[in-house]
Design a protein around this motif. Structure first.
Motif, PDB file in Angstrom:
ATOM      1  N   ARG A 122       0.605  -1.121   0.093  1.00 35.25           N
ATOM      2  CA  ARG A 122       0.205  -0.077  -0.021  1.00 35.25           C
ATOM      3  C   ARG A 122       0.779   1.331  -0.082  1.00 35.25           C
ATOM      4  O   ARG A 122       0.516   2.252  -0.261  1.00 35.25           O
ATOM      5  N   LEU A 123       2.223   1.254   0.486  1.00 34.32           N
ATOM      6  CA  LEU A 123       2.866   2.267   0.444  1.00 34.32           C
ATOM      7  C   LEU A 123       3.555   2.344  -0.745  1.00 34.32           C
ATOM      8  O   LEU A 123       4.650   3.348  -0.942  1.00 34.32           O
ATOM      9  N   GLY A 124       3.650   1.568  -1.750  1.00 32.05           N
ATOM     10  CA  GLY A 124       3.946   1.736  -3.001  1.00 32.05           C
ATOM     11  C   GLY A 124       5.186   0.784  -3.457  1.00 32.05           C
ATOM     12  O   GLY A 124       6.037   0.798  -4.379  1.00 32.05           O
ATOM     13  N   VAL A 125       5.664  -0.132  -2.353  1.00 29.54           N
ATOM     14  CA  VAL A 125       6.920  -1.292  -2.674  1.00 29.54           C
ATOM     15  C   VAL A 125       6.054  -2.410  -3.608  1.00 29.54           C
ATOM     16  O   VAL A 125       5.061  -2.917  -3.145  1.00 29.54           O
ATOM     17  N   PRO A 126       6.579  -2.613  -4.400  1.00 28.29           N
ATOM     18  CA  PRO A 126       6.185  -3.860  -5.273  1.00 28.29           C
ATOM     19  C   PRO A 126       6.346  -5.064  -4.501  1.00 28.29           C
ATOM     20  O   PRO A 126       7.278  -5.485  -3.824  1.00 28.29           O
ATOM     21  N   LYS A 127       5.111  -5.981  -4.620  1.00 27.13           N
ATOM     22  CA  LYS A 127       5.040  -7.167  -3.618  1.00 27.13           C
ATOM     23  C   LYS A 127       6.018  -8.100  -4.389  1.00 27.13           C
ATOM     24  O   LYS A 127       6.379  -8.806  -3.559  1.00 27.13           O
ATOM     25  N   GLU A 128       6.724  -8.019  -5.565  1.00 29.88           N
ATOM     26  CA  GLU A 128       7.770  -8.870  -6.104  1.00 29.88           C
ATOM     27  C   GLU A 128       9.248  -8.714  -5.014  1.00 29.88           C
ATOM     28  O   GLU A 128       9.920  -9.810  -5.143  1.00 29.88           O
ATOM     29  N   ARG A 129       8.992  -7.783  -4.587  1.00 25.32           N
ATOM     30  CA  ARG A 129      10.188  -7.428  -3.823  1.00 25.32           C
ATOM     31  C   ARG A 129      10.134  -7.933  -2.197  1.00 25.32           C
ATOM     32  O   ARG A 129      11.048  -7.834  -1.348  1.00 25.32           O
ATOM     33  N   ILE A 130       9.196  -8.438  -1.968  1.00 26.48           N
ATOM     34  CA  ILE A 130       8.907  -8.760  -0.399  1.00 26.48           C
ATOM     35  C   ILE A 130       8.595 -10.432  -0.618  1.00 26.48           C
ATOM     36  O   ILE A 130       7.652 -10.907  -1.195  1.00 26.48           O
ATOM     37  N   ARG A 131       9.455 -11.131  -0.009  1.00 29.25           N
ATOM     38  CA  ARG A 131       9.039 -12.539   0.491  1.00 29.25           C
ATOM     39  C   ARG A 131       8.698 -12.940   1.701  1.00 29.25           C
ATOM     40  O   ARG A 131       8.939 -11.993   2.734  1.00 29.25           O
ATOM     41  N   MET A 132       7.816 -13.811   2.084  1.00 28.26           N
ATOM     42  CA  MET A 132       7.160 -13.921   3.412  1.00 28.26           C
ATOM     43  C   MET A 132       7.445 -15.433   3.690  1.00 28.26           C
ATOM     44  O   MET A 132       7.368 -16.164   3.011  1.00 28.26           O
ATOM     45  N   VAL A 133       7.588 -15.568   5.104  1.00 27.44           N
ATOM     46  CA  VAL A 133       7.881 -16.861   5.659  1.00 27.44           C
ATOM     47  C   VAL A 133       7.415 -17.085   6.970  1.00 27.44           C
ATOM     48  O   VAL A 133       7.409 -15.984   7.516  1.00 27.44           O
ATOM     49  N   SER A 134       6.594 -18.078   7.358  1.00 22.79           N
ATOM     50  CA  SER A 134       6.138 -18.009   8.766  1.00 22.79           C
ATOM     51  C   SER A 134       6.855 -19.043   9.268  1.00 22.79           C
ATOM     52  O   SER A 134       7.294 -20.225   8.971  1.00 22.79           O
ATOM     53  N   PHE A 135       7.433 -18.962  10.640  1.00 26.81           N
ATOM     54  CA  PHE A 135       8.163 -19.604  11.560  1.00 26.81           C
ATOM     55  C   PHE A 135       7.307 -20.329  12.562  1.00 26.81           C
ATOM     56  O   PHE A 135       7.626 -21.088  13.508  1.00 26.81           O
ATOM     57  N   GLY A 136       5.944 -19.802  12.559  1.00 27.96           N
ATOM     58  CA  GLY A 136       5.121 -20.364  13.866  1.00 27.96           C
ATOM     59  C   GLY A 136       5.802 -19.915  14.952  1.00 27.96           C
ATOM     60  O   GLY A 136       6.238 -18.885  15.348  1.00 27.96           O
ATOM     61  N   GLU A 137       5.995 -21.091  15.814  1.00 27.24           N
ATOM     62  CA  GLU A 137       6.479 -20.996  17.175  1.00 27.24           C
ATOM     63  C   GLU A 137       7.938 -21.695  17.472  1.00 27.24           C
ATOM     64  O   GLU A 137       8.329 -21.654  18.438  1.00 27.24           O
ATOM     65  N   GLU A 138       8.382 -21.924  16.014  1.00 35.31           N
ATOM     66  CA  GLU A 138       9.504 -22.558  16.107  1.00 35.31           C
ATOM     67  C   GLU A 138      11.046 -21.790  16.568  1.00 35.31           C
ATOM     68  O   GLU A 138      11.931 -22.509  16.588  1.00 35.31           O
ATOM     69  N   GLN A 139      10.739 -20.649  16.408  1.00 34.12           N
ATOM     70  CA  GLN A 139      12.154 -19.565  16.690  1.00 34.12           C
ATOM     71  C   GLN A 139      11.686 -18.489  17.774  1.00 34.12           C
ATOM     72  O   GLN A 139      11.694 -17.487  17.404  1.00 34.12           O
TER      73      GLN A 139
END
Length: 163
Positions: A122-139
């Motif tokens: 929404r602030l204008g950063v292309p989503k292709e430049r952002i990767r997501m990962v979920s660690f849950g409770e593991e770290q």
């Protein structure tokens, strides 16, 4: 006369050789200076990105992926930096406390990372430049089985990726 001509040719060859060598050295020095400038600029960028990471992580309330006002301010700084340096990419890692089962916490960690990514988009950063990962409770960031530890573990962390 032949020796004079031969001597002149040798002098011309020597001058050409010296000139050629000087040009090669000048190019090497120029390239080395450019490499030093690139290294210094990269080191300065790493320092700026590390300072942003040090302002985090983003924290969340129990069982929610809602960004706090403080989180939004930090994400605005992250977006500004990403606009300033278009080659930088970001990995957002979503984390949870130990309560809830593994599947629930992995899903919640993903929702938290997605909340940060969507705000940056929404602030204008292309989503292709952002990767997501979920660690849950593991770290977990904090060990413990109380609200203090749990509140520290409900977070998003950032890792900047340089080209």
């Amino acid at each position: 006369m032949k020796t004079l001509a031969a001597a002149a040719i040798q002098i011309l060859l020597a001058v050409a050789l010296v000139h050629s060598s000087a040009c090669s050295t000048a190019k090497a020095v120029t390239k080395s200076a450019a490499d030093d400038d690139d290294f210094a600029a990269r080191a300065a960028l790493v320092k700026e990105l590390d300072a942003l990471v040090a302002q985090g992580p983003l924290h969340f309330d129990t069982d929610t992926d809602t960004l706090t006002d403080e989180s939004q301010v930090l994400l605005q700084h992250v977006a500004a930096q990403m606009h300033r340096v278009p080659k930088v990419k970001l990995v957002v890692g979503g984390h949870c406390d130990e309560r809830g089962d593994d599947a629930y916490n992995l899903a919640l960690g993903d929702k938290r990372a997605l909340a940060a990514r969507d705000y940056l988009v929404r602030l204008g950063v292309p989503k292709e430049r952002i990767r997501m990962v979920s660690f849950g409770e593991e770290q977990p960031l904090a060990n413990g089985h109380d609200e203090i530890a749990w509140s520290q573990n409900r977070r998003d962390e950032f890792t900047f990726m340089l080209p």
